[in-house]
Motif scaffolding. Structure first.
Motif, PDB file in Angstrom:
ATOM      1  N   UNK A  82      -1.970  -3.504  -0.395  1.00  0.00           N
ATOM      2  CA  UNK A  82      -1.892  -2.071  -0.729  1.00  0.00           C
ATOM      3  C   UNK A  82      -2.565  -1.237   0.350  1.00  0.00           C
ATOM      4  N   UNK A  83      -1.919  -0.145   0.715  1.00  0.00           N
ATOM      5  CA  UNK A  83      -2.454   0.742   1.744  1.00  0.00           C
ATOM      6  C   UNK A  83      -1.755   0.563   3.080  1.00  0.00           C
ATOM      7  N   UNK A  84      -1.376  -0.664   3.401  1.00  0.00           N
ATOM      8  CA  UNK A  84      -0.698  -0.926   4.677  1.00  0.00           C
ATOM      9  C   UNK A  84       0.682  -0.272   4.725  1.00  0.00           C
ATOM     10  N   UNK A  85       1.483  -0.294   3.638  1.00  0.00           N
ATOM     11  CA  UNK A  85       2.781   0.397   3.702  1.00  0.00           C
ATOM     12  C   UNK A  85       2.656   1.877   4.034  1.00  0.00           C
ATOM     13  N   UNK A  86       1.605   2.528   3.540  1.00  0.00           N
ATOM     14  CA  UNK A  86       1.402   3.946   3.842  1.00  0.00           C
ATOM     15  C   UNK A  86       1.120   4.136   5.325  1.00  0.00           C
ATOM     16  N   UNK A  87       0.283   3.248   5.895  1.00  0.00           N
ATOM     17  CA  UNK A  87      -0.012   3.330   7.326  1.00  0.00           C
ATOM     18  C   UNK A  87       1.240   3.069   8.152  1.00  0.00           C
ATOM     19  N   UNK A  88       2.048   2.095   7.726  1.00  0.00           N
ATOM     20  CA  UNK A  88       3.288   1.806   8.446  1.00  0.00           C
ATOM     21  C   UNK A  88       4.247   2.976   8.411  1.00  0.00           C
ATOM     22  N   UNK A  89       4.357   3.625   7.240  1.00  0.00           N
ATOM     23  CA  UNK A  89       5.234   4.785   7.122  1.00  0.00           C
ATOM     24  C   UNK A  89       4.747   5.930   8.003  1.00  0.00           C
ATOM     25  N   UNK A  90       3.422   6.144   8.024  1.00  0.00           N
ATOM     26  CA  UNK A  90       2.866   7.201   8.871  1.00  0.00           C
ATOM     27  C   UNK A  90       3.116   6.916  10.346  1.00  0.00           C
ATOM     28  N   UNK A  91       2.943   5.654  10.745  1.00  0.00           N
ATOM     29  CA  UNK A  91       3.185   5.285  12.142  1.00  0.00           C
ATOM     30  C   UNK A  91       4.645   5.493  12.519  1.00  0.00           C
ATOM     31  N   UNK A  92       5.549   5.144  11.607  1.00  0.00           N
ATOM     32  CA  UNK A  92       6.974   5.338  11.864  1.00  0.00           C
ATOM     33  C   UNK A  92       7.315   6.811  12.017  1.00  0.00           C
TER      34      UNK A  92
END
Length: 233
Positions: free
Chosen positions: A204-214
């Motif tokens: 949890x939390x990593x998908x949000x970071x990945x979306x922000x990076x994208x």
């Protein structure tokens, strides 16, 4: 005898007060969501007082509510907070403040205070609009988030009230008005796809970071808007 206030300054004050009330009252929802996500009332109050960035605060609470690590929560919140640095570059030459006032201005440089300031044409109205909005939101947001935290603490189990998913819904409500343009919708769709792909395989939390990076990568890679014939936009 004081000089009468100019119409431009009066209009800036009215805008600042109206924006402050509308934004500050929304702090109630943040306070309630923060405590049901696991933060204490004191932690919630400190977060509003020190971080003071609605989008970043909701993002942090969303990651915490999903069971993400503190590092992921802070990283997600910090990514969203980068925009305030850009706001500072815009309003700093307009305010021309020195000493402790510069630190105070940095604390209240948010979406709302920047928007009201740059909408003014009169130099004095710019400064008055910035401070009226920034200080107004700061006071009301902190008071209302504390009230919301006290109310949320009294609610008990968030699942009994359906609040376990409310942090994500509240953050979506903040983002939705910004998806007016086609480019913004495409970037949001890309972020959703990346996040959905990461959910089954990452903490949890990593998908949000990945979306922000994208989303950031898409912003850097997208072509600059073409100038219209006869001059730049």
């Amino acid at each position: 005898m004081s000089r009468p206030r100019s119409p431009a300054v009066s209009a800036a004050v009215r805008q600042g007060v109206s924006v402050s009330v509308a934004t500050g009252l929304y702090g109630v929802s943040f306070g309630a969501l923060a405590v049901v996500a696991g933060l204490t009332v004191a932690q919630t109050a400190a977060l509003s007082l020190l971080l003071f960035s609605g989008g970043s605060q909701f993002a942090l609470v969303g990651v915490v509510a999903a069971g993400g690590s503190p590092l992921a929560a802070v990283a997600t919140s910090s990514l969203l907070g980068v925009r305030n640095t850009l706001y500072g570059a815009v309003v700093s030459p307009l305010l021309d403040v020195r000493g402790w006032r510069r630190w105070a201005a940095a604390q209240v440089t948010i979406d709302e205070s920047t928007a009201v300031a740059v909408a003014q044409r009169d130099p004095q109205a710019v400064r008055v609009g910035f401070w009226a909005t920034g200080l107004g939101v700061f006071v009301l947001w902190n008071v209302c988030s504390l009230l919301g935290a006290l109310a949320g603490d009294a609610l008990g189990d968030p699942r009994a009230w359906g609040l376990d998913a409310a942090a994500g819904a509240a953050f979506l409500a903040l983002v939705w008005p910004r998806l007016a343009s086609r480019d913004a919708r495409l970037v949001a769709a890309l972020a959703v796809v990346v996040s959905a792909a990461l959910v089954p395989v990452t903490p949890a939390g990593i998908p949000v970071l990945g979306a922000a990076a994208a989303a950031i990568a898409a912003g850097f890679l997208s072509p600059a808007p073409r100038a219209r014939r006869g001059g730049a936009r």
